[in-house]
Design a protein around this motif. Structure first.
Motif, PDB file in Angstrom:
ATOM      1  N   HIS A 193       0.836  -1.208   0.000  1.00  7.95           N
ATOM      2  CA  HIS A 193       0.000   0.000   0.000  1.00  7.95           C
ATOM      3  C   HIS A 193       0.866   1.251   0.000  1.00  7.95           C
ATOM      4  O   HIS A 193       0.583   2.230  -0.705  1.00  7.95           O
ATOM      5  N   ALA A 194       1.951   1.217   0.786  1.00  7.14           N
ATOM      6  CA  ALA A 194       2.843   2.378   0.858  1.00  7.14           C
ATOM      7  C   ALA A 194       3.535   2.622  -0.476  1.00  7.14           C
ATOM      8  O   ALA A 194       3.658   3.763  -0.935  1.00  7.14           O
ATOM      9  N   ILE A 195       3.984   1.546  -1.112  1.00  8.03           N
ATOM     10  CA  ILE A 195       4.650   1.680  -2.414  1.00  8.03           C
ATOM     11  C   ILE A 195       3.670   2.204  -3.457  1.00  8.03           C
ATOM     12  O   ILE A 195       3.996   3.068  -4.279  1.00  8.03           O
ATOM     13  N   PHE A 196       2.437   1.699  -3.430  1.00  6.18           N
ATOM     14  CA  PHE A 196       1.420   2.159  -4.371  1.00  6.18           C
ATOM     15  C   PHE A 196       1.152   3.648  -4.186  1.00  6.18           C
ATOM     16  O   PHE A 196       1.042   4.395  -5.163  1.00  6.18           O
ATOM     17  N   ASP A 197       1.055   4.078  -2.910  1.00  6.88           N
ATOM     18  CA  ASP A 197       0.846   5.507  -2.637  1.00  6.88           C
ATOM     19  C   ASP A 197       1.960   6.349  -3.248  1.00  6.88           C
ATOM     20  O   ASP A 197       1.711   7.399  -3.843  1.00  6.88           O
ATOM     21  N   TYR A 206      22.231  12.151   8.407  1.00  9.81           N
ATOM     22  CA  TYR A 206      20.990  11.578   8.921  1.00  9.81           C
ATOM     23  C   TYR A 206      20.725  10.249   8.224  1.00  9.81           C
ATOM     24  O   TYR A 206      21.044  10.084   7.043  1.00  9.81           O
ATOM     25  N   TYR A 207      20.150   9.322   8.978  1.00  9.88           N
ATOM     26  CA  TYR A 207      19.727   8.070   8.354  1.00  9.88           C
ATOM     27  C   TYR A 207      18.629   8.356   7.345  1.00  9.88           C
ATOM     28  O   TYR A 207      17.857   9.302   7.486  1.00  9.88           O
ATOM     29  N   ARG A 208      18.553   7.525   6.328  1.00  9.70           N
ATOM     30  CA  ARG A 208      17.548   7.721   5.283  1.00  9.70           C
ATOM     31  C   ARG A 208      16.202   7.110   5.654  1.00  9.70           C
ATOM     32  O   ARG A 208      15.193   7.415   5.030  1.00  9.70           O
ATOM     33  N   SER A 209      16.190   6.233   6.653  1.00  7.33           N
ATOM     34  CA  SER A 209      14.944   5.568   7.039  1.00  7.33           C
ATOM     35  C   SER A 209      14.609   5.761   8.512  1.00  7.33           C
ATOM     36  O   SER A 209      13.696   5.126   9.030  1.00  7.33           O
ATOM     37  N   ASP A 210      15.345   6.644   9.176  1.00  3.59           N
ATOM     38  CA  ASP A 210      15.170   6.832  10.611  1.00  3.59           C
ATOM     39  C   ASP A 210      15.276   8.316  10.935  1.00  3.59           C
ATOM     40  O   ASP A 210      15.879   9.084  10.182  1.00  3.59           O
ATOM     41  N   GLY A 254      14.810   2.078   9.996  1.00  2.00           N
ATOM     42  CA  GLY A 254      14.447   2.751  11.219  1.00  2.00           C
ATOM     43  C   GLY A 254      12.977   3.068  11.377  1.00  2.00           C
ATOM     44  O   GLY A 254      12.097   2.502  10.705  1.00  2.00           O
ATOM     45  N   THR A 255      12.707   4.016  12.261  1.00  2.00           N
ATOM     46  CA  THR A 255      11.338   4.335  12.662  1.00  2.00           C
ATOM     47  C   THR A 255      10.505   4.896  11.514  1.00  2.00           C
ATOM     48  O   THR A 255       9.292   4.669  11.459  1.00  2.00           O
ATOM     49  N   LEU A 256      11.131   5.629  10.600  1.00  3.31           N
ATOM     50  CA  LEU A 256      10.361   6.211   9.497  1.00  3.31           C
ATOM     51  C   LEU A 256       9.941   5.146   8.494  1.00  3.31           C
ATOM     52  O   LEU A 256       8.867   5.225   7.904  1.00  3.31           O
ATOM     53  N   ALA A 257      10.780   4.146   8.303  1.00  2.22           N
ATOM     54  CA  ALA A 257      10.390   3.008   7.469  1.00  2.22           C
ATOM     55  C   ALA A 257       9.229   2.261   8.110  1.00  2.22           C
ATOM     56  O   ALA A 257       8.287   1.834   7.432  1.00  2.22           O
ATOM     57  N   SER A 258       9.276   2.118   9.436  1.00  2.00           N
ATOM     58  CA  SER A 258       8.194   1.430  10.143  1.00  2.00           C
ATOM     59  C   SER A 258       6.882   2.189  10.028  1.00  2.00           C
ATOM     60  O   SER A 258       5.817   1.589   9.861  1.00  2.00           O
ATOM     61  N   LYS A 259       6.952   3.515  10.102  1.00  2.00           N
ATOM     62  CA  LYS A 259       5.731   4.325  10.012  1.00  2.00           C
ATOM     63  C   LYS A 259       5.080   4.235   8.641  1.00  2.00           C
ATOM     64  O   LYS A 259       3.858   4.182   8.517  1.00  2.00           O
ATOM     65  N   THR A 260       5.905   4.252   7.604  1.00  2.00           N
ATOM     66  CA  THR A 260       5.373   4.352   6.245  1.00  2.00           C
ATOM     67  C   THR A 260       5.219   3.016   5.545  1.00  2.00           C
ATOM     68  O   THR A 260       4.458   2.897   4.593  1.00  2.00           O
ATOM     69  N   GLY A 261       5.962   1.990   5.997  1.00  2.00           N
ATOM     70  CA  GLY A 261       5.959   0.717   5.295  1.00  2.00           C
ATOM     71  C   GLY A 261       6.851   0.722   4.071  1.00  2.00           C
ATOM     72  O   GLY A 261       6.807  -0.214   3.270  1.00  2.00           O
ATOM     73  N   ILE A 262       7.672   1.753   3.907  1.00  2.00           N
ATOM     74  CA  ILE A 262       8.564   1.852   2.746  1.00  2.00           C
ATOM     75  C   ILE A 262       9.963   1.427   3.163  1.00  2.00           C
ATOM     76  O   ILE A 262      10.598   2.057   4.015  1.00  2.00           O
ATOM     77  N   TYR A 263      10.437   0.351   2.564  1.00  2.00           N
ATOM     78  CA  TYR A 263      11.734  -0.226   2.907  1.00  2.00           C
ATOM     79  C   TYR A 263      12.651  -0.198   1.695  1.00  2.00           C
ATOM     80  O   TYR A 263      13.197  -1.203   1.275  1.00  2.00           O
ATOM     81  N   ASP A 321       3.217  11.623   9.075  1.00  2.00           N
ATOM     82  CA  ASP A 321       4.017  12.846   9.207  1.00  2.00           C
ATOM     83  C   ASP A 321       5.384  12.691   8.555  1.00  2.00           C
ATOM     84  O   ASP A 321       6.343  13.352   8.955  1.00  2.00           O
ATOM     85  N   VAL A 322       5.461  11.839   7.538  1.00  2.37           N
ATOM     86  CA  VAL A 322       6.736  11.551   6.885  1.00  2.37           C
ATOM     87  C   VAL A 322       6.653  11.883   5.400  1.00  2.37           C
ATOM     88  O   VAL A 322       5.762  11.387   4.692  1.00  2.37           O
ATOM     89  N   TYR A 323       7.584  12.720   4.935  1.00  2.00           N
ATOM     90  CA  TYR A 323       7.671  13.014   3.507  1.00  2.00           C
ATOM     91  C   TYR A 323       8.364  11.851   2.789  1.00  2.00           C
ATOM     92  O   TYR A 323       9.363  11.315   3.273  1.00  2.00           O
ATOM     93  N   LEU A 324       7.807  11.486   1.635  1.00  2.00           N
ATOM     94  CA  LEU A 324       8.366  10.403   0.832  1.00  2.00           C
ATOM     95  C   LEU A 324       9.316  11.020  -0.183  1.00  2.00           C
ATOM     96  O   LEU A 324       8.925  11.381  -1.291  1.00  2.00           O
ATOM     97  N   GLY A 325      10.560  11.159   0.204  1.00  2.00           N
ATOM     98  CA  GLY A 325      11.552  11.807  -0.636  1.00  2.00           C
ATOM     99  C   GLY A 325      12.092  10.892  -1.708  1.00  2.00           C
ATOM    100  O   GLY A 325      11.826   9.693  -1.743  1.00  2.00           O
ATOM    101  N   LYS A 326      12.883  11.473  -2.586  1.00  2.00           N
ATOM    102  CA  LYS A 326      13.463  10.717  -3.691  1.00  2.00           C
ATOM    103  C   LYS A 326      14.491   9.711  -3.200  1.00  2.00           C
ATOM    104  O   LYS A 326      14.553   8.582  -3.682  1.00  2.00           O
ATOM    105  N   ASP A 327      15.293  10.108  -2.212  1.00  2.00           N
ATOM    106  CA  ASP A 327      16.371   9.261  -1.721  1.00  2.00           C
ATOM    107  C   ASP A 327      16.280   8.974  -0.226  1.00  2.00           C
ATOM    108  O   ASP A 327      17.166   8.335   0.331  1.00  2.00           O
TER     109      ASP A 327
END
Length: 374
Positions: A79-83, A188-192, A231-240, A93-99
């Motif tokens: 679902h996260a990837i589709f979004d 900064y970590y890219r997923s946390d 990290g935590t941002l990957a957990s919130k969004t489901g984007i790994y 509260d997480v922006y889905l950035g390019k990198d």
């Protein structure tokens, strides 16, 4: 006529699939924790008369159905990837950035800033003989405009940090914005939401320069300890899609030895790092075993300075750089420490205080105000 048969067949197939999934979900082992979402999941509750009458069983059942749905974690990620493919720029509260994934920032209200700065100023005035420093770390959104999706608004974090510093002057406020903007390292970590060890080291270098610390005897070797950190941002969004590496800077000076005592687990160790945490739900807990109410570090330093660090989790990766410069380091996290800070200052004969927070935590957390009044 054929159309009716097709519709009937479709209904039957769907009913069979739903029934099969329900039966499978009911008999499969209950999953108690979601690695993807980093949270505990609701499991089946025993049917009791009281829970049925007051409605708690029904509420638990609905939550349990969602949490125990077959292949739930795969569906969350899909679902996260589709979004993201559909052009959505933000998840929660997480922006889905390019990198990278970048946590949003909600500006601190004027009332909250006034209360907090007044509490810090009163604390400083109560201890006029103690050298106090404040270091507020910008988070990724304060510096990573290039990582944000197109059209995302620029954060007001820099303005908030500078305003905060003005309100607590004449405290020695250490500016991290300028050195961070000039750096080409991955800070900064890219997923946390935390800074990397490189970010923590740059912050320490800035701190050492501001305090004129003699760092010549200490040199560091960077060692990578994990290369698949999500990290935590990957957990919130489901984007790994953004695996991170965790590294540690090890001091090559053999005189940098210390004993670390954690008050809440009654344990003393001779390391600031816990490799067992690298395989845990939160690998960032590798640094200082995560967050604790009170941690005491006794070092071999001949200096007579006794440092109190009042902090959030950003400090955990920076504190190992401080050990050569203080004979003791006392660390409190006001979110979990409920004893008197003023009494602790006297007990530990504190000569120096460092407030070390990231701006997002500082803007959201009110525990610091209560702690300084104790």
């Amino acid at each position: 006529m054929k159309e009716k048969y097709y519709q009937l067949a479709f209904v039957i197939i769907m009913m069979v699939l739903i029934t099969a999934l329900s039966l499978y979900a009911w008999q499969k082992p209950q999953q108690t924790f979601s690695e993807t979402e980093k949270r505990n999941l609701t499991t089946r509750q025993a049917l009791e008369g009281t829970s049925l009458l007051d409605g708690t069983y029904q509420e638990n059942y609905e939550t349990m159905k969602n949490d125990q749905f077959p292949m739930r974690e795969q569906f969350v990620s899909m679902h996260a990837i589709f979004d993201q493919l559909m052009g959505n720029r933000k998840s929660k509260d997480v922006y889905l950035g390019k990198d990278a994934l970048v946590q949003d920032y909600t500006p601190m209200s004027a009332a909250q800033m006034n209360k907090m700065t007044e509490a810090i100023t009163a604390f400083q005035n109560a201890h006029p003989d103690v050298a106090m420093q404040m270091m507020i770390a910008p988070t990724a959104i304060g510096l990573s405009d290039n990582a944000l999706p197109f059209g995302a608004p620029r954060s007001k974090q820099e303005n908030d940090i500078r305003t905060f510093y003005q309100k607590v002057s004449p405290m020695n406020c250490i500016d991290l914005i300028e050195p961070f903007e000039k750096s080409e390292d991955l800070l900064y970590y890219r997923s946390d939401h935390h800074w990397t060890s490189s970010g923590a080291k740059l912050a320490f270098d800035t701190y050492a320069k501001a305090l004129s610390l003699d760092t010549g005897a200490n040199s560091y070797e960077q060692l990578y300890v994990k290369n698949d950190f999500y990290g935590t941002l990957a957990s919130k969004t489901g984007i790994y899609r953004y695996p991170d590496e965790i590294s540690v800077y090890l001091n090559q000076n053999s005189d940098d030895v210390y004993r670390v005592t954690y008050s809440d687990i009654e344990a003393s160790e001779y390391t600031l790092f816990d490799s067992t945490k690298l395989a845990s739900d939160n690998p960032y807990d590798f640094f200082l075993k995560g967050n604790h109410p009170l941690v005491q570090i006794e070092t071999a330093s001949t200096r007579r300075n006794h440092l109190l660090v009042i902090k959030d989790s950003y400090a955990n990766a920076l504190i190992p750089f401080l050990t050569p410069y203080y004979s003791t380091i006392t660390i409190i996290d006001p979110r979990y420490y409920f004893d008197s800070v003023n009494a602790l200052m006297q007990e530990k004969q504190i000569t120096d205080v460092l407030f070390l927070y990231n701006m997002t935590t500082l803007s959201q957390d009110t525990s610091l105000i209560d702690a300084l009044a104790s």
